[in-house]
Scaffold this motif. Sequence first.
Motif, short mmCIF file in Angstrom:
data_model
loop_
_atom_site.label_atom_id
_atom_site.label_comp_id
_atom_site.label_asym_id
_atom_site.label_seq_id
_atom_site.Cartn_x
_atom_site.Cartn_y
_atom_site.Cartn_z
N TRP A 34 -3.82 9.18 11.78
CA TRP A 34 -3.53 7.74 11.91
C TRP A 34 -2.45 7.64 13.09
CZ3 TRP A 34 -6.31 4.57 9.15
CH2 TRP A 34 -6.78 5.05 7.82
N THR A 35 -2.02 8.79 13.49
CA THR A 35 -0.75 8.53 14.71
C THR A 35 -1.27 9.15 15.99
OG1 THR A 35 0.20 10.36 13.84
CG2 THR A 35 0.80 8.02 12.78
N SER A 36 -2.29 9.62 16.14
CA SER A 36 -2.65 10.61 17.26
C SER A 36 -2.79 9.83 18.80
CB SER A 36 -3.92 11.35 17.19
OG SER A 36 -5.03 10.35 17.21
N ALA A 86 -0.40 17.43 4.25
CA ALA A 86 -1.44 17.74 4.95
C ALA A 86 -1.56 16.91 6.06
CB ALA A 86 -2.82 17.59 4.00
N GLY A 87 -0.88 15.52 5.95
CA GLY A 87 -0.89 14.51 7.21
C GLY A 87 -2.03 13.66 7.07
N ASN A 88 -2.88 13.64 6.25
CA ASN A 88 -3.87 12.70 5.97
C ASN A 88 -3.52 11.37 5.56
OD1 ASN A 88 -4.20 14.68 3.58
ND2 ASN A 88 -5.55 13.22 2.76
N VAL A 89 -2.34 11.62 4.46
CA VAL A 89 -2.04 10.46 3.75
C VAL A 89 -0.67 9.72 4.61
CG1 VAL A 89 -1.25 9.27 1.49
CG2 VAL A 89 -3.07 11.00 1.46
N VAL A 90 -0.69 8.64 4.79
CA VAL A 90 0.53 8.03 5.75
C VAL A 90 0.66 6.64 4.91
CG1 VAL A 90 1.13 7.18 7.76
CG2 VAL A 90 -0.11 9.47 7.60
N GLY A 91 2.11 6.55 4.65
CA GLY A 91 2.47 5.12 4.27
C GLY A 91 3.78 4.70 5.31
N ALA A 99 10.92 4.64 8.16
CA ALA A 99 9.96 3.52 8.00
C ALA A 99 8.59 4.03 7.51
CB ALA A 99 9.89 2.81 9.33
N GLY A 100 8.20 5.36 7.68
CA GLY A 100 7.06 6.04 7.19
C GLY A 100 6.83 7.40 6.93
N VAL A 101 6.26 7.73 6.04
CA VAL A 101 6.39 9.24 6.02
C VAL A 101 4.62 9.86 5.86
CG1 VAL A 101 8.54 9.27 4.82
CG2 VAL A 101 6.46 9.02 3.74
N GLY A 141 0.81 -1.18 -0.09
CA GLY A 141 0.02 -0.09 -0.07
C GLY A 141 0.81 1.18 0.11
N PHE A 142 1.94 1.11 0.84
CA PHE A 142 2.91 2.25 0.81
C PHE A 142 3.45 2.56 -0.70
CE2 PHE A 142 7.00 3.93 3.33
CZ PHE A 142 6.73 5.15 2.52
N GLN A 143 3.78 1.38 -1.28
CA GLN A 143 4.31 1.30 -2.66
C GLN A 143 3.34 2.07 -3.77
OE1 GLN A 143 5.23 -2.64 -2.75
NE2 GLN A 143 7.08 -2.69 -1.93
N ILE A 144 2.13 1.76 -3.42
CA ILE A 144 1.09 2.18 -4.28
C ILE A 144 0.82 3.56 -4.12
CG2 ILE A 144 -1.38 2.27 -4.83
CD1 ILE A 144 -1.31 -0.75 -4.12
#
Length: 220
Positions: free
Chosen positions: A121-123, A181-186, A175-177, A83-86
């Motif tokens: 996703w991280t709160s 806007a912060g709404n899309v996370v991979g 490992a993740g970015v 999913g991150f790759q996509i």
Amino acid sequence: MVTFPGTLDDQDASRAVRNAGGEAVPLWHADHDLRGVDAVFLPGGFSYGDYLRCGAISRFAPLMEELIPAARAGLPVLGTCNGFQILCEAHLLPGALTRNEGLHYVCRDQRIRVERNATPWTSDFTEGQELLLPVKHGEGRYVADAATLTELEESGRVLFRYVGGNPNGSMNDIAGVSNEAGNVVGLMPHPEHAVEELTGAPGVDGLGFFTSILKRFANL
């Protein structure tokens, strides 16, 4: 949960959402309907057999024609592993995932550190918190040009960093970015495989991704 041909972890992701108290809505890659969901999860696997590049064909799936503009308009989207790759192939996230530095498939429990928690996703995490999550990939090395890396670091868009060893040689141990806007996370690790004590290690460290997004909508 979006299912592409070759997706493996959609059922795990659905169970994770249910464990967190949410309703999992299946989305099919060939449809043009997001079905009114509040958030989208792109799970791991080998979409379209990883032909061309991982995620390169999925980026053009019919559902992505709806998802890409929705994500740019603020819809929360989480992608793990494939999913991150996509998300990178769809240019919803910067950079790319390439072959692991050691050219071997890696499957193990991996510690990552939460660098920033100010996203939907991280709160439920705290900055500096360490999580134990499974990794299982052959093309998980995060790369980007120097200007992009600098911008990601300075703007706080590196959300997770590998600690206790880098499994794939990712630049800056990333490992993740997130998007701006912060709404899309991979991220490459799999939080959906760490949501219940029944299976023992790695425990429930991944559950916070799903409780975080559900609390966001509970508080609206």
